[in-house]
Design a protein around this motif. Sequence first.
Motif, PDB file in Angstrom:
ATOM      1  N   GLY A 126       0.815  -1.209   0.000  1.00 56.96           N
ATOM      2  CA  GLY A 126       0.000   0.000   0.000  1.00 56.96           C
ATOM      3  C   GLY A 126       0.848   1.258   0.000  1.00 56.96           C
ATOM      4  N   ASN A 127       1.911   1.273   0.774  1.00 51.67           N
ATOM      5  CA  ASN A 127       2.792   2.439   0.826  1.00 51.67           C
ATOM      6  C   ASN A 127       3.568   2.630  -0.479  1.00 51.67           C
ATOM      7  OD1 ASN A 127       2.488   3.642   3.509  1.00 51.67           O
ATOM      8  ND2 ASN A 127       3.232   1.701   4.280  1.00 51.67           N
ATOM      9  N   ILE A 128       4.020   1.527  -1.081  1.00 52.28           N
ATOM     10  CA  ILE A 128       4.748   1.620  -2.356  1.00 52.28           C
ATOM     11  C   ILE A 128       3.841   2.188  -3.441  1.00 52.28           C
ATOM     12  CG2 ILE A 128       5.768   0.252  -4.206  1.00 52.28           C
ATOM     13  CD1 ILE A 128       6.857  -1.626  -2.026  1.00 52.28           C
ATOM     14  N   ILE A 129       2.607   1.690  -3.507  1.00 50.11           N
ATOM     15  CA  ILE A 129       1.674   2.182  -4.527  1.00 50.11           C
ATOM     16  C   ILE A 129       1.337   3.640  -4.272  1.00 50.11           C
ATOM     17  CG2 ILE A 129      -0.634   1.896  -5.474  1.00 50.11           C
ATOM     18  CD1 ILE A 129      -0.390  -1.105  -4.786  1.00 50.11           C
ATOM     19  N   ALA A 130       1.158   4.001  -2.983  1.00 52.71           N
ATOM     20  CA  ALA A 130       0.835   5.396  -2.666  1.00 52.71           C
ATOM     21  C   ALA A 130       1.961   6.341  -3.087  1.00 52.71           C
ATOM     22  CB  ALA A 130       0.555   5.532  -1.170  1.00 52.71           C
ATOM     23  N   ARG A 131       3.219   5.900  -2.943  1.00 51.88           N
ATOM     24  CA  ARG A 131       4.357   6.760  -3.295  1.00 51.88           C
ATOM     25  C   ARG A 131       4.616   6.803  -4.794  1.00 51.88           C
ATOM     26  NH1 ARG A 131       7.011   4.224   1.103  1.00 51.88           N
ATOM     27  NH2 ARG A 131       8.273   3.046  -0.387  1.00 51.88           N
ATOM     28  N   THR A 132       4.489   5.660  -5.451  1.00 55.22           N
ATOM     29  CA  THR A 132       4.879   5.579  -6.861  1.00 55.22           C
ATOM     30  C   THR A 132       3.709   5.695  -7.830  1.00 55.22           C
ATOM     31  OG1 THR A 132       4.680   3.159  -6.958  1.00 55.22           O
ATOM     32  CG2 THR A 132       6.775   4.061  -6.185  1.00 55.22           C
ATOM     33  N   GLY A 133       2.499   5.352  -7.373  1.00 49.08           N
ATOM     34  CA  GLY A 133       1.353   5.339  -8.280  1.00 49.08           C
ATOM     35  C   GLY A 133       1.349   4.137  -9.214  1.00 49.08           C
ATOM     36  N   ARG A 134       2.276   3.213  -9.050  1.00 48.13           N
ATOM     37  CA  ARG A 134       2.380   2.031  -9.912  1.00 48.13           C
ATOM     38  C   ARG A 134       1.811   0.817  -9.195  1.00 48.13           C
ATOM     39  NH1 ARG A 134       6.588   2.667 -13.587  1.00 48.13           N
ATOM     40  NH2 ARG A 134       5.792   0.729 -14.517  1.00 48.13           N
ATOM     41  N   TYR A 135       0.897   0.121  -9.840  1.00 46.67           N
ATOM     42  CA  TYR A 135       0.337  -1.059  -9.181  1.00 46.67           C
ATOM     43  C   TYR A 135       0.438  -2.331 -10.010  1.00 46.67           C
ATOM     44  CZ  TYR A 135      -3.812   0.364 -11.930  1.00 46.67           C
ATOM     45  OH  TYR A 135      -4.663   0.737 -12.937  1.00 46.67           O
ATOM     46  N   ARG A 136       0.626  -2.225 -11.324  1.00 48.33           N
ATOM     47  CA  ARG A 136       0.686  -3.453 -12.126  1.00 48.33           C
ATOM     48  C   ARG A 136       1.915  -4.280 -11.775  1.00 48.33           C
ATOM     49  NH1 ARG A 136       0.792  -3.221 -18.584  1.00 48.33           N
ATOM     50  NH2 ARG A 136       2.770  -2.165 -18.127  1.00 48.33           N
ATOM     51  N   ILE A 137       3.075  -3.644 -11.698  1.00 45.74           N
ATOM     52  CA  ILE A 137       4.299  -4.394 -11.400  1.00 45.74           C
ATOM     53  C   ILE A 137       4.231  -4.995  -9.999  1.00 45.74           C
ATOM     54  CG2 ILE A 137       5.517  -2.344 -10.541  1.00 45.74           C
ATOM     55  CD1 ILE A 137       7.014  -5.355 -12.459  1.00 45.74           C
TER      56      ILE A 137
END
Length: 538
Positions: A339-350
Amino acid sequence: MSSAEHAARPGLHNLTKRQLAGTLTGLLLTLFLAALDQTIVGTAMPRIIAQLNGFDRYPWVTTAYLLTSTIAVPIFAKLSDMYGRKWFFLAGTMLFVAASAFCGGAGQIPGIPGDGMAQLIVFRGIQGLGAGMIVGLLFTIIGDIFAPAERARFQGLFAAVWGLASIFGPTAGGWITDHWTWRWTFWVNLPVGVLAGLSILVEFPYFRPHGVRRQIDWSGVVTLIGGLIPLLLALTWVTTYGWGSARVESLFATAAVMLAGFLYAEHRAVEPLLPLGLFRHPVIAVSSVAVFLLGVGMFGVILYVPLFMQGVLGISATTSGSLLTPLLLAAVASSIAAGNIIARTGRYRIVAVAGAALAAVGMFLMVAMNGDTTYAEVIRNMIIVGLGIGVMQPIYTLAVQNVAPPAQMGAATASTQFFRSIGATVGVAVFGSLLISLYHARFNSSIPPGTPARALAPFNEPLMLVQIRPRLEAAFALYPGGTELLHKLLANVRVALLEGLHAIFLMGAILMTVAVVANLFLREVRLRKKGEVHAVEV
């Protein structure tokens, strides 16, 4: 309320800091309540059925809950799109709490017909209805108050709460049952549920949807219920009666007819219960497939890794409450991290691809497990699978909400919960049927010549052998050569179980590999921030 009072939080609705804190508290408590109930009660069930004399109806306690909760998710999610979330969510919470009180009093409430077990089954069905309303709306409410760019962090937090409840539930259920009474496994819901309901009532504002048509799709409701009940019953009974039994086949046929009627009704409905147009969007279509595969594969591990450790490695059943702790802790940690990685990067497919790949690797490692596998190796494999499952948990709801029109947010969000639930049910049925058929075929081929039929009866239910082994040892010891025969039969059980479990883990690994491929087709739409319209309209 002046604009100066609003917290600067991105989302469809702005809340003051106090409203935001109170709403999140209520949502977290409610989710913890629903998640804890599923595990805390499971530990107490042996004591419950012993006291209520209901062994022959034991599966119905779970089946009733599963039926009503699965059906409630899409229905009340759609109603919340038309009439707002707050009062439906509150109603679900209070219904859950009230049903918990009645479950705890089953068999002791005057004036209610039926014996204690029948009352418990009915009350669990009502409780499942409340749980379905809660789960179907909770993540939609998160979507109402946070934009996707910030939502990922909170969805990871909520997924972690679910995992923590799953970890502590079995231990809490055992302690409560041993030191108080099994009835408190239900009554413990009351103070937590009331506090959660008060938090939502006082702090979560009522937002009435505007610009939507308020016409209930009764044809969709009736055909969906008429299709899901026989489908879920068939999947529940298939491990008992087999795929080819008249009962199961007739239920599947009824489900197929009614679900075909549901699709027809949705094409014609003015305001469909589950808008089929949603699934024309590639993000929603791929997410539905991926979350279904996740539901199937996840239960292949969660249900059968403890069986491997108890039935194959011989780990004591007294430690069974903590057998899945490494997997669940890994899932909690990776869910928060994702959740934190997606929130920071906006990338979810990888992130989704990586999660499915991790789960697949862990399951392939489980395929290689055998009677010589060490406990440390099992823990390693569970951690790898748990990391993968945890990474995937928050992604699909986030991706779907990011592209769904605001007027259909509830229906779109509920679709992910719905397909995960159906996937879990399918996984339990398919894996359970596969295990039983392979177990019996392998075990029967290795029975020592001259073994009396009466001695084989306990081995028809391998899942119960760990619990009844002391009684078996005492009974077999009464006959000449009985102890040696028992050891041979138990050795055959290990081999037969291992063959079935290998097949289950292999199927889970293949499904997770398919999920990797599916996630490669997950279109990555930039996560919206505060004030932005939907990047892609359905």
